[in-house]
Write an enzyme that holds these catalytic residues in place. Structure first.
Site, PDB file in Angstrom:
ATOM      1  N   GLY A  16      72.795  56.297  37.201  1.00 29.29           N
ATOM      2  CA  GLY A  16      71.339  56.194  37.151  1.00 29.29           C
ATOM      3  C   GLY A  16      70.962  55.044  36.232  1.00 29.29           C
ATOM      4  N   GLY A  47      74.755  59.215  38.864  1.00 34.97           N
ATOM      5  CA  GLY A  47      73.690  59.205  39.875  1.00 34.97           C
ATOM      6  C   GLY A  47      74.189  58.788  41.255  1.00 34.97           C
ATOM      7  CD  GLU A  97      77.492  62.288  34.733  1.00 40.06           C
ATOM      8  OE1 GLU A  97      78.692  62.646  34.666  1.00 40.06           O
ATOM      9  OE2 GLU A  97      76.951  61.950  35.788  1.00 40.06           O
ATOM     10  CG  ASP A 129      72.991  64.598  35.739  1.00 41.69           C
ATOM     11  OD1 ASP A 129      73.915  63.798  35.953  1.00 41.69           O
ATOM     12  OD2 ASP A 129      71.822  64.220  35.516  1.00 41.69           O
ATOM     13  CB  THR A 169      37.979  68.822  27.997  1.00 43.28           C
ATOM     14  OG1 THR A 169      39.362  68.559  28.178  1.00 43.28           O
ATOM     15  CG2 THR A 169      37.802  70.053  27.117  1.00 43.28           C
TER      16      THR A 169
HETATM   17  P1  NAD Z   1      37.790  57.892  28.997  1.00 39.85           P
HETATM   18  O1  NAD Z   1      36.506  57.679  28.299  1.00 39.85           O
HETATM   19  O2  NAD Z   1      38.899  56.954  28.781  1.00 39.85           O
HETATM   20  O3  NAD Z   1      37.526  58.018  30.580  1.00 39.85           O
HETATM   21  C1  NAD Z   1      36.368  58.520  31.178  1.00 39.85           C
HETATM   22  C2  NAD Z   1      35.989  57.574  32.309  1.00 39.85           C
HETATM   23  O4  NAD Z   1      34.879  58.116  33.031  1.00 39.85           O
HETATM   24  C3  NAD Z   1      35.554  56.202  31.794  1.00 39.85           C
HETATM   25  O5  NAD Z   1      36.352  55.193  32.395  1.00 39.85           O
HETATM   26  C4  NAD Z   1      34.095  56.092  32.234  1.00 39.85           C
HETATM   27  O6  NAD Z   1      33.714  54.776  32.577  1.00 39.85           O
HETATM   28  C5  NAD Z   1      34.058  57.001  33.426  1.00 39.85           C
HETATM   29  N1  NAD Z   1      32.709  57.495  33.746  1.00 39.85           N
HETATM   30  C6  NAD Z   1      31.732  57.904  32.919  1.00 39.85           C
HETATM   31  N2  NAD Z   1      30.652  58.266  33.628  1.00 39.85           N
HETATM   32  C7  NAD Z   1      30.960  58.108  34.939  1.00 39.85           C
HETATM   33  C8  NAD Z   1      30.257  58.313  36.160  1.00 39.85           C
HETATM   34  N3  NAD Z   1      29.011  58.786  36.176  1.00 39.85           N
HETATM   35  N4  NAD Z   1      30.877  58.030  37.315  1.00 39.85           N
HETATM   36  C9  NAD Z   1      32.134  57.531  37.327  1.00 39.85           C
HETATM   37  N5  NAD Z   1      32.849  57.308  36.195  1.00 39.85           N
HETATM   38  C10 NAD Z   1      32.264  57.604  35.022  1.00 39.85           C
HETATM   39  O7  NAD Z   1      38.240  59.384  28.596  1.00 39.85           O
HETATM   40  P2  NAD Z   1      39.671  60.052  28.795  1.00 39.85           P
HETATM   41  O8  NAD Z   1      40.448  59.958  27.550  1.00 39.85           O
HETATM   42  O9  NAD Z   1      40.248  59.562  30.058  1.00 39.85           O
HETATM   43  O10 NAD Z   1      39.243  61.591  28.914  1.00 39.85           O
HETATM   44  C11 NAD Z   1      38.692  62.109  30.082  1.00 39.85           C
HETATM   45  C12 NAD Z   1      38.553  63.614  29.944  1.00 39.85           C
HETATM   46  O11 NAD Z   1      39.850  64.185  29.667  1.00 39.85           O
HETATM   47  C13 NAD Z   1      37.668  64.063  28.796  1.00 39.85           C
HETATM   48  O12 NAD Z   1      36.923  65.170  29.229  1.00 39.85           O
HETATM   49  C14 NAD Z   1      38.637  64.447  27.692  1.00 39.85           C
HETATM   50  O13 NAD Z   1      38.125  65.421  26.809  1.00 39.85           O
HETATM   51  C15 NAD Z   1      39.784  64.984  28.479  1.00 39.85           C
HETATM   52  N6  NAD Z   1      41.105  64.904  27.811  1.00 39.85           N
HETATM   53  C16 NAD Z   1      41.474  63.773  27.173  1.00 39.85           C
HETATM   54  C17 NAD Z   1      42.701  63.715  26.557  1.00 39.85           C
HETATM   55  C18 NAD Z   1      43.161  62.455  25.852  1.00 39.85           C
HETATM   56  O14 NAD Z   1      44.153  62.518  25.128  1.00 39.85           O
HETATM   57  N7  NAD Z   1      42.504  61.335  26.051  1.00 39.85           N
HETATM   58  C19 NAD Z   1      43.558  64.825  26.566  1.00 39.85           C
HETATM   59  C20 NAD Z   1      43.161  65.973  27.242  1.00 39.85           C
HETATM   60  C21 NAD Z   1      41.919  65.999  27.851  1.00 39.85           C
END
Ligand code: NAD
Length: 639
Positions: free
Chosen positions: A64, A113, A136, A144, A436
């Site tokens: 691999g 692999g 391996e 594996d 979220t």
């Molecule tokens: P981000 O801000 O990078 O991405 C959100 C995207 O949505 C942006 O590109 C924005 O331009 C777009 N957007 C906003 N309004 C819009 C609309 N009306 N139509 C189309 N696109 C639109 O945020 P992210 O880090 O990608 O997080 C996204 C979700 O995931 C959030 O709810 C966050 O809480 C959750 N989350 C994030 C993480 C993390 O580590 N970043 C981990 C778990 C959960």
């Protein structure tokens, strides 16, 4: 793809590995391409057999491609390797269980692999220069790619010998050990391939076969059976040390080079497989238990460093040769919690709309495209990803899609996007929100979708940007069984675990409850460290005690907020965010809103929310990791 040439010729589906300079080492994309081709040909009337061969004299495939695994693994990202192995093993099982003949031509080296691709088919052909091995244990892994299955079926103790020493088999040895079926002189290979392509019938092969030149294993077998009969690695070592013969001495030398933990586990896997009838799936499942843990808890990264990166050939293994405690072996081979090696076909070719291509959405969409789905993307910021068809609006993207995925900043934005896409969606399609958001918004959107005859799921994730890129997220899912079943193949691509938590809103409920516990335990851990400092207790001692006592938690054990203590965490990187304090504040806000709505008493959740609000808004916490609560407490007194 230039690394692999896939086409049909006559009655054959033909796969030719084409990386001769890299000894045809198998990349992740090559594994996926082989799997796709095999599925495409499975039910095709035009393809009657599969022919697998490779370009170049030196190797069919020497293993691999582990360079990227090493690069990601040493950066603390184990998910890439885990995904590589998971998807590669699915392809290995597909070859072993394929309903049509699979003929492979194994010139030069076939190792690791390469064995997974070349040695599970129905007609495995070796020539004068074939050299087959499972080496391996020399790099801190175990045999594996289904190698343990072949080793477990090898006569008597050959499997133990070949797996532990990594000894190379010439053509006759490979036939004896069950890694090959037919010897055909290499000068006849092209003629044999032509006849196979024209006839689609492997029963023509015996006209080309001859007996292989003598090997060594047949003669050594009685000695091997005696020396490698032990229950555990220590028994094998004792037998080798007691025997003064040259063969025993050279086998002992081979074992002295290899990783003791790997050898102990390899032996155990072979014994477990032989307890019943060995099957390829059982073997791959046991192997995956080890490889899934190999970077974090095994010797794999050190093995690669010594063999391939620094090339010093002086690996510092975790254990002495005769010093692998049974508990360490059991830890590597115990069932994986919540992670399942699936042998199901990965669903491809759905029409997907992806709305919100930010930090998380971008890599999630990319993985869906790589898996063969047809994806149309939209983001208000104008962002796109390679391979996606751009749309001018969310509604345009959603038209005709089987599944519409949203990955957006918050509930208000989700509601406004839902207003736009739901009327555009085809009846029966599923709206899958992975953002979220608050439980109320999730339920409102689900009701709106149901009223329009659509399925809806709230499926927030954990695993962060790294998990999104590696396809190893965990999804917490609320919604109907039917919608969950439809989205399951997509969860399997974007993540490694999807828990169906219940009706609409349950996924968000699980997410905010989990993160409320996380916020509270992080604060408790930080304030306890600050108190311990003032009591004169060393941080190392505090960690050693608490991480193995009743105060243990993920915040202490995995994400320790004290720099230089415990496993590597953002504290060791000046609290640059892995998970930013303001995101924790958002999630604690969501749990407080939910508690308010259902009249739940959450005093610690409220206190955590207040503390993070002050921290983010008034105390410079914005842009720092949420574990930076520790320096905050450190700098304060009681008043
Ligand atoms: P981000 O801000 O990078 O991405 C959100 C995207 O949505 C942006 O590109 C924005 O331009 C777009 N957007 C906003 N309004 C819009 C609309 N009306 N139509 C189309 N696109 C639109 O945020 P992210 O880090 O990608 O997080 C996204 C979700 O995931 C959030 O709810 C966050 O809480 C959750 N989350 C994030 C993480 C993390 O580590 N970043 C981990 C778990 C959960």
């Amino acid at each position: 793809m230039t690394d692999i040439h896939i086409r049909t010729e006559g009655h054959a589906g033909r796969i030719t590995l084409n990386r001769p300079k890299a000894l045809n080492a198998l990349t992740y994309d090559m594994c996926l391409a082989i799997e796709d081709a095999l599925w495409a040909w499975r039910d095709s009337n035009d393809v009657q057999l599969i022919l697998i061969d490779a370009i170049g004299d030196k190797a069919f495939c020497a293993g691999g491609d582990i360079a990227e695994m090493y690069a990601t693994g040493t950066a603390g990202d184990f998910a890439f390797g885990q995904r590589f192995w998971r998807d590669e093993y699915r392809m290995n099982a597909l070859i072993a269980e394929y309903p049509k003949p699979v003929v492979s031509f194994l010139q030069g080296f076939t190792m690791g692999g390469g064995v997974g691709v070349g040695c599970h088919g129905s007609h495995r052909i070796v020539g004068e220069r074939s050299k087959i091995a499972m080496p391996e244990c020399g790099i801190g892994l175990i045999p594996d790619v289904g190698g343990s299955y072949l080793l477990a079926k090898a006569p008597r103790r050959l499997g133990e010998y070949l797996g532990l020493t990594g000894a190379r088999m010439g053509p006759a040895d490979a036939l004896l050990a069950g890694f090959a079926d037919l010897f055909i002189p290499e000068t006849h290979w092209e003629a044999a391939k032509s006849v196979l392509i024209d006839s689609g019938d492997p029963s023509v092969l015996p006209t080309f076969t001859q007996s292989a030149p003598d090997g060594t294993l047949a003669e050594q077998q009685p000695q091997i059976d005696q020396l490698f009969a032990g229950e555990a690695l220590r028994d094998v070592l004792n037998a080798l040390q007691r025997d003064e013969d040259d063969f025993a001495a050279s086998a002992l030398k081979a074992l002295s080079r290899n990783a003791p933990l790997s050898m102990a586990c390899s032996l155990e896997i072979l014994h477990r497989l032989r307890q019943g009838t060995p099957t390829i799936r059982k073997a791959l499942e046991l192997e995956y238990r080890f490889t899934h843990r190999a970077m974090e808890h095994g010797d794999f990264l050190e093995g690669i460093r010594a063999a391939i990166i620094d090339k010093d050939r002086q690996p510092k293994w975790q254990h002495d040769l005769d010093g692998v405690p049974a508990i360490d072996m059991s830890r590597m081979l115990q069932p994986l919690r919540g992670v399942r090696l699936s042998f199901e076909r990965k669903e491809r070719g759905m029409k997907i709309a992806f709305i919100g291509l930010g930090n998380m959405g971008g890599p999630m969409a990319t993985n869906l495209i790589k898996a063969g789905h047809d994806l149309t993307g939209f983001d208000v910021a104008g962002t796109s990803v390679d391979g996606a068809t751009p749309a001018a609006s969310a509604a345009e993207a959603a038209k005709g899609a089987d599944v519409v995925i949203t990955m957006l900043p918050n509930g208000a934005i989700l509601r406004s996007v839902a207003d736009e896409v739901i009327p555009a969606m085809a009846p029966g399609a599923v709206l899958l929100d992975c953002s979220t958001v608050d439980v109320e918004s999730a339920r409102a959107v689900a009701d709106q979708a149901a009223a329009a005859g659509l399925g809806a799921l709230d499926a927030p994730v954990s695993g962060g940007v790294g998990g999104a890129a590696a396809g190893t997220l965990t999804f917490m899912v609320g919604g109907t069984e039917e919608a969950f079943a439809k989205a399951k193949p997509l969860f399997d691509i974007m993540g490694q675990k999807a828990v169906h938590c219940g009706a609409a809103g349950s996924g968000q409920a699980a997410k905010i409850c989990n993160n409320m516990i996380l916020g509270v335990t992080m604060i408790a851990t930080c304030e306890a460290f600050a108190l311990a400092d003032k009591l004169g207790l060393a941080r190392e001692a505090m960690f050693d005690v608490v991480s193995t006592s009743s105060g243990a938690s993920w915040s202490m054990n995995t994400y320790c907020p004290a720099p230089g203590v415990g496993p590597t965490s953002p504290a060791d990187n000046d609290y640059q965010p892995g998970f930013a304090a303001e995101l924790m504040l958002k999630d604690l806000g969501l749990s407080q809103e939910a508690a308010e709505a259902v009249d739940a008493d959450t005093p610690l959740g409220k206190a955590a929310h207040d503390l993070y609000r002050h921290f983010v808004e008034d105390e410079g916490g914005k842009g720092r990791d949420f574990s930076a609560m520790l320096p905050r407490f450190e700098s304060r007194s009681r008043s």
